[in-house]
Design a protein around this motif. Structure first.
Motif, PDB file in Angstrom:
ATOM      1  N   ASN A 224      11.642   5.519  10.898  1.00  0.00           N
ATOM      2  CA  ASN A 224      12.635   4.504  11.277  1.00  0.00           C
ATOM      3  C   ASN A 224      13.771   4.434  10.278  1.00  0.00           C
ATOM      4  O   ASN A 224      14.936   4.318  10.661  1.00  0.00           O
ATOM      5  N   GLN A 225      13.405   4.521   9.020  1.00  0.00           N
ATOM      6  CA  GLN A 225      14.460   4.449   8.016  1.00  0.00           C
ATOM      7  C   GLN A 225      15.399   5.634   8.133  1.00  0.00           C
ATOM      8  O   GLN A 225      16.626   5.496   8.068  1.00  0.00           O
ATOM      9  N   SER A 228      17.620   5.420  11.304  1.00  0.00           N
ATOM     10  CA  SER A 228      18.731   4.466  11.224  1.00  0.00           C
ATOM     11  C   SER A 228      19.840   4.980  10.313  1.00  0.00           C
ATOM     12  O   SER A 228      21.018   4.888  10.644  1.00  0.00           O
ATOM     13  N   ASN A 231      21.581   7.985  12.066  1.00  0.00           N
ATOM     14  CA  ASN A 231      22.399   7.468  13.158  1.00  0.00           C
ATOM     15  C   ASN A 231      23.702   6.872  12.610  1.00  0.00           C
ATOM     16  O   ASN A 231      24.801   7.173  13.093  1.00  0.00           O
ATOM     17  N   TYR A 232      23.568   6.077  11.562  1.00  0.00           N
ATOM     18  CA  TYR A 232      24.732   5.440  10.954  1.00  0.00           C
ATOM     19  C   TYR A 232      25.698   6.493  10.403  1.00  0.00           C
ATOM     20  O   TYR A 232      26.902   6.455  10.647  1.00  0.00           O
ATOM     21  N   MET A 458      15.168   0.678  15.773  1.00  0.00           N
ATOM     22  CA  MET A 458      15.805   0.721  14.454  1.00  0.00           C
ATOM     23  C   MET A 458      17.140  -0.037  14.419  1.00  0.00           C
ATOM     24  O   MET A 458      17.873   0.044  13.455  1.00  0.00           O
ATOM     25  N   GLN A 459      17.422  -0.783  15.490  1.00  0.00           N
ATOM     26  CA  GLN A 459      18.644  -1.597  15.524  1.00  0.00           C
ATOM     27  C   GLN A 459      18.717  -2.536  14.329  1.00  0.00           C
ATOM     28  O   GLN A 459      19.757  -2.712  13.705  1.00  0.00           O
ATOM     29  N   TRP A 461      17.478  -2.195  11.397  1.00  0.00           N
ATOM     30  CA  TRP A 461      17.882  -1.439  10.218  1.00  0.00           C
ATOM     31  C   TRP A 461      19.397  -1.298  10.141  1.00  0.00           C
ATOM     32  O   TRP A 461      20.005  -1.509   9.107  1.00  0.00           O
ATOM     33  N   LEU A 462      19.960  -0.890  11.284  1.00  0.00           N
ATOM     34  CA  LEU A 462      21.407  -0.667  11.340  1.00  0.00           C
ATOM     35  C   LEU A 462      22.157  -1.934  10.991  1.00  0.00           C
ATOM     36  O   LEU A 462      23.133  -1.925  10.257  1.00  0.00           O
TER      37      LEU A 462
END
Ligand code: GLC
Length: 472
Positions: A224-225, A228, A231-232, A458-459, A461-462
């Protein structure tokens, strides 16, 4: 002209003929069945090539071939992978394998790059393997296969290899040149979008496949980390449109510290001349690569389309990519969907980036050639974004020539009008890609086997990351 159903049936027969047997078990498909040229390694089953065949087999109720493939390639993962006594990482999956006969028995030999031309590392194989395993589970409901201890072990070995600590400040995956479909020197080393999109999709696949329990909980956190931050990073720094281009054009260089706007120190003079004219008013795409003082402005098809399919791009960006393809249709689709990358590198740049590779001359092969296999990625992305008419148009173009030209591997020329100079005929993924594109258009439900929705897990996280960025 032959009808569509005639063409699809012809393709299906050819696909069946390309099946590789290990004993009496079908385990894969050869890369090409062209009797007129030397086979080299095209008589092997390539992991990346087989994914297109596999999806067709799943659709046509032949999941046994896919299951056998997954089992056999998993067994190869633990086989010897050495070059000059150097051992490659344990999770690595082979680029290809072959059935050999010895003293009346049969065995599989794999190529992890130690035999391949240029000794290239097949980074994408293990990523495709995870994506395919998830597609198999989705299609058949056979989660038990993925939950078997050997499969869980195989998944963890891939994750360990991909998520290992390295000398790296970016969440993107650092790879050598030629680590994927473009498996020759082409200036695609570093952090190419083609690998990042597959990396993202494969992490999402792995998250679905891990068996609940202690190790899963740890890995889910790590995944997940990474998802995120990856993705970012991609959305923030790889996205290019006219607005971004304007920003980069007016960038200052040499900025030090946290406040830097031009974080990667991209010099405006490095923007190639063609970009400003080529960038449409509406739409955009993900850059090919990003590193210190390096932004590759070339458009890479597989990376961009896989980003749409896996929701690495936002809904808006995905539409933007489809807008770009629509507006640059002649360049990217032309007479055969579709171009592997745009534009070609020429002259001195060709000499430096390819090492003077005669197969990768401008507008040929990996250097701006048109690859029919990419048709199905376009169909999947079109289906996902509700732009079906684009896919139908592309399929119609492919229909005119593919069968007549004997299903070539790739086409040459600015608009893909010539059958590739050294192109194989009866290339399996060209054949499978054509069937798959049609199936994806006729039965949208198949899309979910290969696609991912926006990641809600993971939203959170973002959200936290953005807050951090805003407060700094
Ligand atoms: C070529 C392609 C590669 C493919 C292989 C087999 O090496 O570059 O992407 O997997 O042929 O078709």
């Amino acid at each position: 002209m032959r009808t569509k159903s005639y063409l699809v049936e012809e393709a299906w027969k050819l696909l069946e003929d390309s099946v590789v047997y290990f004993g009496d078990r079908p385990v894969g498909t050869v890369a090409a069945c062209d009797p007129t040229v030397e086979a080299l390694n095209y008589d092997q089953c390539f992991v990346r090539d087989f994914v297109s065949s596999a999806l067709v087999f799943l659709i046509r109720g032949r999941s046994d071939v896919v299951r056998n493939f997954l089992i056999e390639t998993l067994a190869l993962q633990s086989s010897d992978k050495q070059m000059d006594c150097f051992n490659a990482g344990r999770g690595l999956m082979p680029a290809s394998f072959k059935v050999k006969t010895w003293e009346g028995g049969q065995y599989l030999t794999a190529d992890f790059g130690e035999h391949a031309i240029g000794r290239v590392t097949p980074v994408d194989s293990c990523l495709w393997w995870l994506i395919l395993l998830r597609a198999y589970v989705k299609a058949t409901g056979d989660i038990d296969l993925a939950h078997q201890p050997e499969f869980q072990q195989g998944i963890l070995l891939i994750l360990k290899l991909c998520l290992a600590d390295r000398f790296d400040m970016y969440p993107t995956m650092l790879v050598p040149d030629g680590a994927f479909m473009i498996d020759r020197r082409m200036g695609v080393d570093g952090h190419p979008i083609e690998i990042q999109a597959l990396f993202y999709a494969s992490l999402r696949a792995a998250r679905e496949l891990l068996l609940p329990g202690y190790k899963r909980d740890i890995y889910i956190q790590i995944i997940n980390q990474r998802l995120s931050t990856l993705n970012y990073h991609i959305r923030q720094y790889y996205w290019l449109d006219l607005r971004r281009l304007n920003e980069i054009y007016r960038y200052r260089g040499e900025e030090f510290g946290e406040e830097a706007i031009n974080k990667f120190n991209i010099y405006p003079d490095s923007i190639p001349e063609w970009v400003a004219d080529w960038m449409p008013e509406r739409g955009g795409y993900l850059a090919g690569n990003l590193g210190p003082a390096r932004m590759d402005f070339r458009f890479f098809t597989l990376g961009n389309l896989m980003s749409v399919i896996s929701s690495l791009t936002t809904v808006q960006e995905s539409q933007g990519i489809m807008d770009l393809i629509e507006q640059r249709w002649q360049d990217l689709v032309g007479y055969m969907p579709m171009k592997i990358c745009y534009p070609a590198v020429v002259d001195l740049e060709w000499r430096i980036l390819t090492g003077c590779d005669p197969k990768n001359v401008p507008w040929s092969y990996h250097n701006g050639g048109n690859w029919p296999v990419l048709l199905w990625f376009l169909a999947a992305a079109a289906q996902k974004t509700g732009r079906q008419e684009m896919a139908w148009r592309a399929i119609e173009i492919a229909e005119r020539r593919l069968s007549e030209d004997a299903w070539p591997e790739y086409y040459d020329g600015r608009n893909g009008r010539l059958v590739g100079k050294a192109s194989r005929k009866y290339q399996t993924w060209s054949i499978a890609g054509f069937i798959l594109a049609n199936e994806l258009m006729e039965n949208p439900k198949y899309l979910s086997w290969i696609s991912f929705d926006e990641d809600t897990e993971m939203q959170e996280w973002l959200y936290r990351l953005k807050e951090l960025e805003a407060s700094s």
